[in-house]
Design a protein around this motif. Structure first.
Motif, PDB file in Angstrom:
ATOM      1  N   GLY A  33       0.493  -1.170   0.131  1.00  0.00           N
ATOM      2  CA  GLY A  33      -0.062  -0.049  -0.011  1.00  0.00           C
ATOM      3  C   GLY A  33       1.073   1.145  -0.061  1.00  0.00           C
ATOM      4  N   LEU A  34       1.523   1.299   1.081  1.00  0.00           N
ATOM      5  CA  LEU A  34       2.677   2.472   0.705  1.00  0.00           C
ATOM      6  C   LEU A  34       3.335   2.292  -0.905  1.00  0.00           C
ATOM      7  CD1 LEU A  34       4.274   4.312   2.511  1.00  0.00           C
ATOM      8  CD2 LEU A  34       5.819   2.403   2.735  1.00  0.00           C
ATOM      9  N   LEU A  35       3.750   1.936  -0.693  1.00  0.00           N
ATOM     10  CA  LEU A  35       4.329   1.916  -2.561  1.00  0.00           C
ATOM     11  C   LEU A  35       3.469   2.570  -3.520  1.00  0.00           C
ATOM     12  CD1 LEU A  35       6.792  -0.881  -3.291  1.00  0.00           C
ATOM     13  CD2 LEU A  35       6.942   1.607  -2.691  1.00  0.00           C
ATOM     14  N   PHE A  36       1.872   1.562  -3.470  1.00  0.00           N
ATOM     15  CA  PHE A  36       1.318   1.775  -4.170  1.00  0.00           C
ATOM     16  C   PHE A  36       0.712   3.689  -4.198  1.00  0.00           C
ATOM     17  CE2 PHE A  36      -3.289   2.859  -5.521  1.00  0.00           C
ATOM     18  CZ  PHE A  36      -3.282   1.500  -6.436  1.00  0.00           C
ATOM     19  N   LEU A  37       0.636   4.062  -3.335  1.00  0.00           N
ATOM     20  CA  LEU A  37       0.775   5.636  -2.428  1.00  0.00           C
ATOM     21  C   LEU A  37       1.466   5.971  -3.545  1.00  0.00           C
ATOM     22  CD1 LEU A  37      -1.606   5.710   0.524  1.00  0.00           C
ATOM     23  CD2 LEU A  37      -2.407   5.541  -1.818  1.00  0.00           C
ATOM     24  N   ALA A  38       2.382   6.195  -2.903  1.00  0.00           N
ATOM     25  CA  ALA A  38       3.782   6.381  -3.516  1.00  0.00           C
ATOM     26  C   ALA A  38       3.991   6.983  -5.417  1.00  0.00           C
ATOM     27  CB  ALA A  38       5.266   5.980  -2.767  1.00  0.00           C
ATOM     28  N   LYS A  39       3.637   5.598  -5.731  1.00  0.00           N
ATOM     29  CA  LYS A  39       3.527   5.599  -7.246  1.00  0.00           C
ATOM     30  C   LYS A  39       2.096   6.274  -7.729  1.00  0.00           C
ATOM     31  CE  LYS A  39       6.940   1.410  -7.884  1.00  0.00           C
ATOM     32  NZ  LYS A  39       6.115   0.903  -8.708  1.00  0.00           N
ATOM     33  N   LYS A  40       1.059   6.045  -7.025  1.00  0.00           N
ATOM     34  CA  LYS A  40      -0.062   6.463  -8.139  1.00  0.00           C
ATOM     35  C   LYS A  40      -0.513   8.144  -7.611  1.00  0.00           C
ATOM     36  CE  LYS A  40      -4.527   5.993  -8.769  1.00  0.00           C
ATOM     37  NZ  LYS A  40      -4.366   5.781 -10.491  1.00  0.00           N
ATOM     38  N   LEU A  43       4.259  10.734  -4.476  1.00  0.00           N
ATOM     39  CA  LEU A  43       4.521  10.920  -2.986  1.00  0.00           C
ATOM     40  C   LEU A  43       6.235  10.419  -2.797  1.00  0.00           C
ATOM     41  CD1 LEU A  43       0.873  10.365  -1.478  1.00  0.00           C
ATOM     42  CD2 LEU A  43       2.124  12.704  -2.096  1.00  0.00           C
ATOM     43  N   GLN A  44       6.628  11.267  -2.183  1.00  0.00           N
ATOM     44  CA  GLN A  44       7.741  10.775  -1.377  1.00  0.00           C
ATOM     45  C   GLN A  44       6.953   9.815  -0.772  1.00  0.00           C
ATOM     46  OE1 GLN A  44      10.832  11.441  -2.616  1.00  0.00           O
ATOM     47  NE2 GLN A  44      10.429  12.835  -3.829  1.00  0.00           N
ATOM     48  N   ILE A  45       8.078   8.467   0.143  1.00  0.00           N
ATOM     49  CA  ILE A  45       7.505   7.195   0.421  1.00  0.00           C
ATOM     50  C   ILE A  45       7.092   8.103   1.845  1.00  0.00           C
ATOM     51  CG2 ILE A  45       8.569   5.553   1.857  1.00  0.00           C
ATOM     52  CD1 ILE A  45       7.607   4.811  -0.743  1.00  0.00           C
ATOM     53  N   GLU A  46       8.252   8.740   2.294  1.00  0.00           N
ATOM     54  CA  GLU A  46       7.352   9.532   3.931  1.00  0.00           C
ATOM     55  C   GLU A  46       6.847   9.874   3.604  1.00  0.00           C
ATOM     56  OE1 GLU A  46      10.663   9.533   2.117  1.00  0.00           O
ATOM     57  OE2 GLU A  46      11.799   8.503   3.318  1.00  0.00           O
ATOM     58  N   ASP A  47       6.614  10.937   2.894  1.00  0.00           N
ATOM     59  CA  ASP A  47       4.744  11.344   3.041  1.00  0.00           C
ATOM     60  C   ASP A  47       3.426  10.525   2.585  1.00  0.00           C
ATOM     61  OD1 ASP A  47       5.727  14.343   2.599  1.00  0.00           O
ATOM     62  OD2 ASP A  47       6.114  14.105   0.525  1.00  0.00           O
ATOM     63  N   ALA A  48       3.885   9.547   2.011  1.00  0.00           N
ATOM     64  CA  ALA A  48       2.844   8.431   1.523  1.00  0.00           C
ATOM     65  C   ALA A  48       2.154   8.081   3.158  1.00  0.00           C
ATOM     66  CB  ALA A  48       3.492   7.485   0.183  1.00  0.00           C
ATOM     67  N   ALA A  49       3.543   7.516   3.525  1.00  0.00           N
ATOM     68  CA  ALA A  49       3.434   7.086   4.973  1.00  0.00           C
ATOM     69  C   ALA A  49       2.254   6.998   6.132  1.00  0.00           C
ATOM     70  CB  ALA A  49       4.547   6.522   5.780  1.00  0.00           C
ATOM     71  N   GLN A  50       1.597   8.829   5.981  1.00  0.00           N
ATOM     72  CA  GLN A  50       0.432   9.028   6.403  1.00  0.00           C
ATOM     73  C   GLN A  50      -0.242   8.723   6.620  1.00  0.00           C
ATOM     74  OE1 GLN A  50       0.754  13.299   6.960  1.00  0.00           O
ATOM     75  NE2 GLN A  50       1.369  13.342   4.735  1.00  0.00           N
ATOM     76  N   TYR A  51      -0.614   8.099   4.997  1.00  0.00           N
ATOM     77  CA  TYR A  51      -2.009   8.091   4.588  1.00  0.00           C
ATOM     78  C   TYR A  51      -1.942   6.390   4.669  1.00  0.00           C
ATOM     79  CZ  TYR A  51      -2.228  12.212   2.816  1.00  0.00           C
ATOM     80  OH  TYR A  51      -1.116  13.600   2.557  1.00  0.00           O
ATOM     81  N   ILE A  52      -1.747   5.575   5.241  1.00  0.00           N
ATOM     82  CA  ILE A  52      -1.300   3.736   5.585  1.00  0.00           C
ATOM     83  C   ILE A  52      -1.584   3.262   6.979  1.00  0.00           C
ATOM     84  CG2 ILE A  52      -0.156   1.786   5.361  1.00  0.00           C
ATOM     85  CD1 ILE A  52      -1.036   3.177   2.361  1.00  0.00           C
ATOM     86  N   ALA A  53      -2.291   2.722   7.084  1.00  0.00           N
ATOM     87  CA  ALA A  53      -2.527   1.907   8.529  1.00  0.00           C
ATOM     88  C   ALA A  53      -1.206   1.010   9.139  1.00  0.00           C
ATOM     89  CB  ALA A  53      -4.180   0.912   8.537  1.00  0.00           C
ATOM     90  N   PHE A  54      -0.527   0.813   9.705  1.00  0.00           N
ATOM     91  CA  PHE A  54       0.740  -0.330   9.683  1.00  0.00           C
ATOM     92  C   PHE A  54       0.644  -1.187  10.526  1.00  0.00           C
ATOM     93  CE2 PHE A  54       3.064   3.091   7.592  1.00  0.00           C
ATOM     94  CZ  PHE A  54       3.580   2.296   6.473  1.00  0.00           C
ATOM     95  N   PHE A  55      -0.402  -0.809  11.402  1.00  0.00           N
ATOM     96  CA  PHE A  55      -0.014  -1.792  12.474  1.00  0.00           C
ATOM     97  C   PHE A  55      -2.107  -2.681  12.671  1.00  0.00           C
ATOM     98  CE2 PHE A  55       1.723   2.339  13.809  1.00  0.00           C
ATOM     99  CZ  PHE A  55       3.056   1.174  14.506  1.00  0.00           C
ATOM    100  N   GLY A  56      -3.063  -2.381  11.652  1.00  0.00           N
ATOM    101  CA  GLY A  56      -3.607  -3.675  11.871  1.00  0.00           C
ATOM    102  C   GLY A  56      -4.851  -2.826  11.957  1.00  0.00           C
ATOM    103  N   ASN A  57      -5.149  -2.158  13.108  1.00  0.00           N
ATOM    104  CA  ASN A  57      -5.792  -1.156  13.251  1.00  0.00           C
ATOM    105  C   ASN A  57      -6.869   0.006  12.872  1.00  0.00           C
ATOM    106  OD1 ASN A  57      -5.473  -2.563  15.333  1.00  0.00           O
ATOM    107  ND2 ASN A  57      -4.335  -1.239  16.455  1.00  0.00           N
ATOM    108  N   ASP A  58      -7.211  -0.862  11.485  1.00  0.00           N
ATOM    109  CA  ASP A  58      -7.642  -0.127  10.040  1.00  0.00           C
ATOM    110  C   ASP A  58      -8.770   0.262   9.898  1.00  0.00           C
ATOM    111  OD1 ASP A  58      -7.779  -2.742   8.536  1.00  0.00           O
ATOM    112  OD2 ASP A  58      -6.113  -2.872   7.859  1.00  0.00           O
ATOM    113  N   TYR A  59      -9.748  -0.618  10.906  1.00  0.00           N
ATOM    114  CA  TYR A  59     -11.110  -0.759  10.699  1.00  0.00           C
ATOM    115  C   TYR A  59     -12.090  -0.912   9.017  1.00  0.00           C
ATOM    116  CZ  TYR A  59     -11.327   0.184  15.234  1.00  0.00           C
ATOM    117  OH  TYR A  59     -10.594   0.163  16.767  1.00  0.00           O
TER     118      TYR A  59
END
Length: 80
Positions: A33-40, A43-59
């Motif tokens: 997902g991180l790579l998808f957002l960055a490419k699509k 975005l820079q990876i660091e910027d895209a990371a703020q839009y990804i749920a990394f811990f599984g508590n994503d509902y």
């Protein structure tokens, strides 16, 4: 021009997981997902990371992105 397909390879996922796992944590599947957002959305990876749920508590929402100029809110559920 609209970019319809975003190609992400297994090597890219593996490499980004190794490179960023200490910074963002999460599991390897999150990095698709991180790579998808960055490419699509170009975005820079660091910027895209703020839009990804990394811990599984994503509902059910693994990522999102708001295109301010187009006023589009994109919600993502990634399967890798």
């Amino acid at each position: 021009m609209i970019k319809m397909i975003t190609k992400i390879t297994q090597k890219e996922i593996d490499d980004s997981f190794v490179k960023y796992k200490k910074q963002f944590e999460g599991c390897k599947e999150d990095y698709f997902g991180l790579l998808f957002l960055a490419k699509k959305f170009d975005l820079q990876i660091e910027d895209a990371a703020q839009y990804i749920a990394f811990f599984g508590n994503d509902y059910g929402i693994d990522g999102f992105f708001f295109e301010e100029q187009k006023k589009n809110l994109h919600l993502f559920q990634f399967k890798w």
